[in-house]
Enzyme design. Structure first.
Site, mmCIF file in Angstrom:
data_model
loop_
_atom_site.group_PDB
_atom_site.id
_atom_site.type_symbol
_atom_site.label_atom_id
_atom_site.label_comp_id
_atom_site.label_asym_id
_atom_site.label_seq_id
_atom_site.Cartn_x
_atom_site.Cartn_y
_atom_site.Cartn_z
ATOM 1 C CD GLU A 119 -1.822 -1.310 3.086
ATOM 2 O OE1 GLU A 119 -2.022 0.043 3.972
ATOM 3 O OE2 GLU A 119 -2.848 -2.037 3.761
ATOM 4 C CE LYS A 121 4.723 5.324 6.931
ATOM 5 N NZ LYS A 121 5.005 6.548 7.390
ATOM 6 C CG ASP A 123 4.423 12.048 5.016
ATOM 7 O OD1 ASP A 123 4.383 12.472 5.987
ATOM 8 O OD2 ASP A 123 4.629 12.671 4.444
ATOM 9 C CE1 TYR A 229 -7.766 6.598 -0.852
ATOM 10 C CE2 TYR A 229 -5.903 7.297 -0.718
ATOM 11 C CZ TYR A 229 -7.441 7.280 -1.900
ATOM 12 O OH TYR A 229 -7.522 7.032 -3.578
ATOM 13 C CE LYS A 320 9.289 7.484 6.041
ATOM 14 N NZ LYS A 320 9.193 7.698 7.685
ATOM 15 C CB CYS A 414 27.425 43.502 -12.463
ATOM 16 S SG CYS A 414 27.614 41.822 -13.298
ATOM 17 C CB CYS A 417 30.778 43.766 -16.544
ATOM 18 S SG CYS A 417 28.324 44.269 -16.150
ATOM 19 C CB CYS A 432 24.070 43.478 -14.640
ATOM 20 S SG CYS A 432 25.328 43.675 -15.787
ATOM 21 C CB CYS A 438 27.837 42.026 -18.706
ATOM 22 S SG CYS A 438 27.433 40.902 -17.096
#
Ligand code: 9MJ
Length: 677
Positions: A119, A121, A123, A229, A320, A414, A417, A432, A438
């Site tokens: 099945e 699992k 959470d 479920y 898991k 920047c 550059c 920039c 650049c």
């Protein structure tokens, strides 16, 4: 055995830490560390206690299954204890489990035919539902396994839980156990609304489910999109259930209770593993969060023979998935410069295995996000990598911040550059201002130019582009077409053969389409879809170059901002020069006639979504047809959608259309509509 003082101290520290995290998790609903870290602390404590049993105290966190109930609710005694599950974190641990089971059952070695129910699992939050005479009389949390909280008032608000059982043959007293969870879509929608209302969001769907069940006011629980479920039974009186777990679940379903449809009876450890891999591959597509798979010996006689160890059954194990959240340390924070100059802060991390891969970088998106999360160099952070999405920094563990850290500031210049970094009013993104001066922007523009959806130059990798930009050999896309195999062969990591291949790919990329070419230019706001609309609408590049902003506005998907960006791009002499050089170098595409967009007809102004595979045309063709008839194509279904056109293997978009009452067209109906234009 005497206990070294250091060990006793470590044990106390572990217990204190675990208690602290239990309190954060269960009482405050505000966990500080990821589950994987909590599991590790618990395992360390268990290992030490196993080595020094004289140190096990009754109040040790290892001595109970869940956590004690909080006092706001009445308590419920579970007459049949609610079990917890042992975990397997690898296929070896699963094989080891199967070996133990078969050995105890005295089956032949391997026993590949032993049947398990596998099945997903879930959470969420484990609950017990008590039905008397088929009526729901009580709902409870698991609590510590023997004592839970009475949450009947909240349980009754969950629509998936029947207040009365249906059908016949249920026992007079039937206690069912299961997992209440919040499906992913509900979780996202809830958080989006909470964010918009300035309220607290949930960290994950499990936390959302548990938190919702513990509301004092059931009206609040009723607003939460919860589901359930069921996966086992507890007390059963005045009736008989089947003698196999899988059949019990089928029976519960007959009585109106929801069991997970993904459950399956499998054989041996191999069968378990195949199920694990199959579900793992489909995990992202499931509508609910799962963190692994549970295998249970299917035959109840065998279950009874196997029995329990402390509070966990010997006949079941939770396998898991690799944790999606982990802790790591920020080693540095750098600012990357993108194609359009956007400055993005990126955290460099101590490498960590999370979500199945090793992660050493995580984007922090923009400076506001960085400041909101207040991530600093030296911080311990939680990193999350779920599915194929890029790793994300969830948050900082405040209690683990070292002394002397400083908030990170947006650089003024920047980092590549040295041009000024500017941020327009109301924009989250800082940029920039260096443009193509650049090197970073140039390199990114070139990477975009050669990328798959643009000119698709195969084998032209990022490292190669960066070298060519760094040594100033390539300044614009046009320079790519002047490269020779002999000069490429001189570069790092290039042999003669690969240099030849690159030159061949460059040559092959010259024959393209106008849409790809426009996209490759990297005009801001002109993505793939807009490039295609422009190409279809104007047919020829010169028509686009000569188009006024007003002309551009008549193209589907082009608004004032996009029109302005396109106009300014072509008005820049430098850009016209690059385009001329590309064409001189031999980049070409078939020209088409401009397609006037219909102003009248059944499709004008209608919004379409395409889903699934059409047999008579590609999606792009369908899209062009719709656009040329004055319709619009968008990616997601909403109330504003007029039609969803669906082909083979249509999925969630079609379902969504049906649930919203949006019109749907199969291929034949779609063609009939076009024929009427
Ligand atoms: C979850 N969480 O989905 C069990 N579970 O069985 C499933 N939990 C369980 N089974 C016995 N599918 C104890 C817990």
């Amino acid at each position: 055995m005497t206990v070294p003082a250091a060990i006793a101290k470590e044990l106390d520290s572990l217990k204190d830490q675990i208690r602290h995290h239990n309190y954060r998790y269960h009482v405050l609903d505000d966990p500080e560390i990821p589950d994987a870290e909590y599991d590790r602390l618990m395992r360390q404590l268990q290992a030490l206690e196993q080595q020094y049993p004289q140190l096990v105290t009754a109040d040790s966190p290892t001595q109970r299954v869940g956590d004690a109930p909080i006092s706001a609710f009445g308590t419920v005694q579970h007459q049949v204890p609610m079990l917890s599950l042992d975990n397997a974190f690898s296929s070896e641990e699963l094989f080891e489990f199967h070996r133990r089971v078969t050995e105890r059952l005295e089956l032949e070695e391997g026993a590949s035919s032993l049947r398990y129910t596998a099945e997903p699992k879930l959470d969420g939050a484990a609950v017990s539902l008590l039905y008397e005479g088929g009526k729901l009389v009580r709902g409870a949390t698991r609590g510590d396994g023997s004592t839970g909280e009475d949450i009947t008032h909240n349980i009754r608000t969950i629509e998936a839980i029947p207040l009365s059982l249906i059908g016949k043959g249920y026992p007079a007293v039937l206690e069912v156990r299961g997992e209440v969870f919040m499906p992913k879509a509900g979780f996202e929608a809830y958080n989006a609304k909470a964010r918009a209302d300035g309220q607290k969001t949930f960290v994950n769907p499990r936390n959302a489910a548990a938190g919702s069940l513990r509301q004092l006011d059931p009206r609040l629980t009723a607003e939460r999109p919860l589901d359930i479920y069921v996966y086992s039974v507890g007390r059963v009186e005045g009736g008989i259930l089947p003698d196999h777990h899988s059949e019990i679940l089928d029976r519960l379903q007959d009585w109106g209770l929801k069991a997970c449809p993904e459950r399956k009876v499998v054989e041996g450890a191999e069968g378990c593993l195949a199920f694990y891999e199959d579900i793992g591959a489909r995990r992202d597509a499931l509508k609910y969060e799962i963190d692994g798979v549970v295998y249970k010996v299917d035959d109840l006689r065998q279950q009874r023979e196997l029995g329990f160890v402390s509070r966990a059954p010997r006949w079941a194990i939770a396998h898991k998935f690799p944790a999606q959240e982990e802790l790591t340390v920020v080693e540095g924070i750098e600012f990357q410069v993108g194609r359009t100059g956007a400055i993005t802060p990126v955290a460099r991390l101590e490498p960590v295995f999370v979500g199945g891969v090793t992660v050493s970088n995580a984007t922090l998106h923009n400076i506001d996000e960085l400041h909101r999360k207040d991530v600093r160099v030296g911080d311990t952070i939680t990193i999350r990598r779920a599915g194929d999405v890029i790793p994300e920094v969830v948050g900082v563990i405040a209690s683990r911040r070292p002394k002397g850290t400083r908030p990170v500031q947006l650089p003024k210049d920047c980092p590549v550059c040295g041009s000024a970094v500017v941020r327009e009013d109301g924009e989250a993104v800082a940029r920039c201002s260096g443009g193509l001066f650049c090197a970073a922007q140039r390199a990114e523009a070139l990477k975009h130019f050669v990328s798959r959806k643009a000119l698709d130059v195969e084998g032209f990798g990022a490292k190669l582009i960066e070298q060519l930009v760094a040594n100033n050999r390539v300044k614009t896309a046009a320079d790519l077409f002047t490269l020779t195999a002999s000069e490429l062969a001189e570069l790092d990591r290039m042999g003669e053969k690969s240099a030849e291949n690159v030159v061949q790919s460059i040559e092959a990329s010259k024959g393209t389409t106008l849409a790809r070419f426009l996209y490759a230019l990297g005009i801001r706001e002109v993505g793939e879809a807009t490039a295609l609309s422009l190409a279809t609408h104007f047919g020829k590049l010169e028509n686009i170059i000569l188009a006024s902003e007003e002309d551009l506005l008549s193209v589907a998907d082009v608004g004032p901002v996009v029109a302005l960006r396109i106009r300014s791009f072509f008005d820049e002499p430098h850009n016209s020069d690059v385009i001329s050089r590309l064409i001189e170098a031999g980049v070409s595409w078939p020209e088409t006639e401009p397609q006037s967009v219909a102003k009248v007809g059944p499709l004008v102004g209608k919004v379409f979504v395409l889903t699934g595979t059409l047999s008579g045309m590609t999606r792009d063709e369908a899209k062009q047809l719709i656009q040329s008839h004055g319709g619009k194509v968008t990616g997601s279904v909403s109330k504003k959608t007029d039609y969803v056109v669906f082909g083979d293997k249509a999925g969630s978009k079609l379902k969504k259309a049906q649930s919203l009452g949006v019109g749907t067209l199969n291929e034949e109906e779609f063609e009939a509509l076009l024929a009427g234009c």
